[in-house]
Design an enzyme around this catalytic site. Sequence first.
Site, PDB file in Angstrom:
ATOM      1  N   CYS A  75       2.267   3.753   9.984  1.00  0.00           N
ATOM      2  CA  CYS A  75       2.046   5.031   9.315  1.00  0.00           C
ATOM      3  C   CYS A  75       3.315   5.989  11.001  1.00  0.00           C
ATOM      4  O   CYS A  75       2.552   6.068  11.799  1.00  0.00           O
ATOM      5  CB  CYS A  75       1.192   5.214   8.838  1.00  0.00           C
ATOM      6  SG  CYS A  75       1.233   7.227   8.328  1.00  0.00           S
ATOM      7  N   LYS A  97       0.150  -4.645   9.474  1.00  0.00           N
ATOM      8  CA  LYS A  97       1.160  -4.743   8.561  1.00  0.00           C
ATOM      9  C   LYS A  97       1.729  -3.295   9.453  1.00  0.00           C
ATOM     10  O   LYS A  97       1.023  -2.579   9.752  1.00  0.00           O
ATOM     11  CB  LYS A  97       0.700  -3.550   7.358  1.00  0.00           C
ATOM     12  CG  LYS A  97       2.340  -3.486   6.482  1.00  0.00           C
ATOM     13  CD  LYS A  97       1.989  -2.394   5.133  1.00  0.00           C
ATOM     14  CE  LYS A  97       3.238  -2.960   4.458  1.00  0.00           C
ATOM     15  NZ  LYS A  97       3.787  -1.240   4.859  1.00  0.00           N
ATOM     16  N   GLY A 137       7.453  -2.514  -2.151  1.00  0.00           N
ATOM     17  CA  GLY A 137       6.907  -0.507  -2.160  1.00  0.00           C
ATOM     18  C   GLY A 137       7.410   0.048  -3.620  1.00  0.00           C
ATOM     19  O   GLY A 137       6.878   0.520  -4.503  1.00  0.00           O
ATOM     20  N   PRO A 197       1.132  -1.109   0.215  1.00  0.00           N
ATOM     21  CA  PRO A 197       0.006  -0.221   0.613  1.00  0.00           C
ATOM     22  C   PRO A 197       0.586   1.513  -0.158  1.00  0.00           C
ATOM     23  O   PRO A 197       1.946   1.212   0.610  1.00  0.00           O
ATOM     24  CB  PRO A 197      -0.582  -0.022   1.234  1.00  0.00           C
ATOM     25  CG  PRO A 197      -0.032  -1.052   2.368  1.00  0.00           C
ATOM     26  CD  PRO A 197       0.564  -1.697   1.117  1.00  0.00           C
TER      27      PRO A 197
HETATM   28  C1  LIG Z   1       5.003   7.204  -0.716  1.00  0.00           C
HETATM   29  C2  LIG Z   1       4.466   6.316   0.347  1.00  0.00           C
HETATM   30  C3  LIG Z   1       3.622   5.878   0.463  1.00  0.00           C
HETATM   31  C4  LIG Z   1       3.452   4.500   1.871  1.00  0.00           C
HETATM   32  N1  LIG Z   1       1.805   4.546   2.270  1.00  0.00           N
HETATM   33  C5  LIG Z   1       1.571   3.711   2.764  1.00  0.00           C
HETATM   34  C6  LIG Z   1       0.618   3.133   3.425  1.00  0.00           C
HETATM   35  O1  LIG Z   1      -0.577   4.302   3.031  1.00  0.00           O
HETATM   36  N2  LIG Z   1       0.614   2.111   3.789  1.00  0.00           N
HETATM   37  C7  LIG Z   1       1.493   1.557   4.206  1.00  0.00           C
HETATM   38  O2  LIG Z   1       0.718   0.641   5.131  1.00  0.00           O
HETATM   39  N3  LIG Z   1       2.489   1.582   4.200  1.00  0.00           N
HETATM   40  C8  LIG Z   1       2.647   2.933   3.427  1.00  0.00           C
HETATM   41  N4  LIG Z   1       4.122   2.721   2.966  1.00  0.00           N
HETATM   42  C9  LIG Z   1       4.644   1.814   3.123  1.00  0.00           C
HETATM   43  C10 LIG Z   1       4.606   0.781   1.801  1.00  0.00           C
HETATM   44  O3  LIG Z   1       3.705   0.303   1.981  1.00  0.00           O
HETATM   45  C11 LIG Z   1       6.854   0.253   2.239  1.00  0.00           C
HETATM   46  O4  LIG Z   1       5.728  -0.969   3.344  1.00  0.00           O
HETATM   47  C12 LIG Z   1       8.156   0.683   2.451  1.00  0.00           C
HETATM   48  O5  LIG Z   1       7.980   1.793   1.663  1.00  0.00           O
HETATM   49  C13 LIG Z   1       9.058   0.123   2.652  1.00  0.00           C
HETATM   50  O6  LIG Z   1       8.836  -1.143   1.220  1.00  0.00           O
HETATM   51  P1  LIG Z   1       9.736  -0.949   0.035  1.00  0.00           P
HETATM   52  O7  LIG Z   1      11.091  -0.529   0.492  1.00  0.00           O
HETATM   53  O8  LIG Z   1       9.379  -1.564  -0.634  1.00  0.00           O
HETATM   54  O9  LIG Z   1       8.944   0.068  -0.715  1.00  0.00           O
HETATM   55  C14 LIG Z   1       4.331   3.930   1.943  1.00  0.00           C
HETATM   56  C15 LIG Z   1       5.303   3.942   1.408  1.00  0.00           C
HETATM   57  C16 LIG Z   1       6.024   5.143   0.663  1.00  0.00           C
HETATM   58  C17 LIG Z   1       7.124   4.937   0.135  1.00  0.00           C
END
Ligand SMILES: Cc1cc2nc3c(=O)[nH]c(=O)nc-3n(C[C@H](O)[C@H](O)[C@H](O)COP(=O)(O)O)c2cc1C
Length: 372
Positions: free
Chosen positions: A101, A140, A224, A16
């Site tokens: 968050c 999460k 993500g 997400p």
């Molecule tokens: C722009 C952005 C928005 C995000 N929004 C959410 C969210 O709404 N809910 C959530 O559980 N995590 C959110 N995350 C965290 C991601 O789901 C993920 O756990 C985090 O970015 C680490 O993974 P990655 O390195 O693959 O990006 C967000 C991350 C980013 C970069």
Amino acid sequence: MKIGSVELPSPFVIAPMAGMTDSAFRRLVKRHGGCGLVVTEMVSSEGLVRGIDRTLEYAEYTEEERPVSIQIFGGDPDKMAAAAQIVEGMGADIVDVNMGCPVPKIAKHNAGCSLMREPSHAATVINAMAKAVKIPVTVKMRAGWNDQSRNAPDLARMVQDAGAAAVTIHGRTAEQSYSGSADWELVSGVARALSIPVLGSGDCIEPQQVVDRLRSGVSGVLVGRGILRNPWLLAQAADLAAGRVPREVTPRERGQFLLDYIDLLVNERINEHDGFRHLPPCTSGLTPETALTPEPWALGPAARVARGRGRWVVNKLRALCAWYSKGFERGSHLRIRVNAAASVQELRDIIGEFFFQEASATVRAREMCQGL
Ligand SMILES: Cc1cc2nc3c(=O)[nH]c(=O)nc-3n(C[C@H](O)[C@H](O)[C@H](O)COP(=O)(O)O)c2cc1C
């Protein structure tokens, strides 16, 4: 892999991402293959329960995205249970709770990652939700609030006992935000200790990393930021996992992705057949008296266009291109031009020039060099 009774066709999941992983984006990623589950952007439990139109819009999804998990945030057990029932009423396959968050606007309301600071309250929230709905409730979370409190292993066990059907861990603390790197040792330790599926999240940019993380013992991997740079990442990871060479993506395909994204955004709810899009129950059941705010979809396409759909699409493309342009040749040039675009037509022209004309010029130049 199964979460409760929901069978996932692949262990790779679109994480997400608020503001980024809207329905149009999720659909396009899903069409490329390799994606076993999509999770919506987080939506407020308060907003769902009160029928706030913007919140309800964020929770929408389309039939082709299934299986779908709708992520909600909040800290009040009764409201979270009521919001879970709304999510179930929308026909979602899973309801996910955001305990990761770190943004103060969310955390100060006893929601998001601040729930990790009150583990027994967090478990009460999950218990209330699990009793209220039949669909699986998942969580999460992060590794913890800060380095002094890396309590994901304890909290994960507590929410499992409270009725959670799966847990995802982003292996950073709230205090870390996005600095440092995700602690996958912690994630795989929790996966070994729990009886429900544990999924991991953090720092997968290349398809091989996605596959390697899966082999570290988790049941699934959420991707993500990597998917915002490369929407084919899950498909490429699935290729690797199946022993195939990961598919190559041409500049034209990259350009076409952006054009398709624009088309889906422009036509959202206009050229979609009935039943394809899942609206919250109140959009069909609530009257203007029971809904607290007017619902934009009740206004009709013309009114929505008048409310500035073009500007919204331009802003969406700017947000995506900030990530999408990273890591390829002249990406900053694309970013600057998209940021300066003032209309949807201008966006289409820029993308056409960048990915189609410039790409064919490069291919032609290469062919000429090979012919020398
Ligand atoms: C722009 C952005 C928005 C995000 N929004 C959410 C969210 O709404 N809910 C959530 O559980 N995590 C959110 N995350 C965290 C991601 O789901 C993920 O756990 C985090 O970015 C680490 O993974 P990655 O390195 O693959 O990006 C967000 C991350 C980013 C970069």
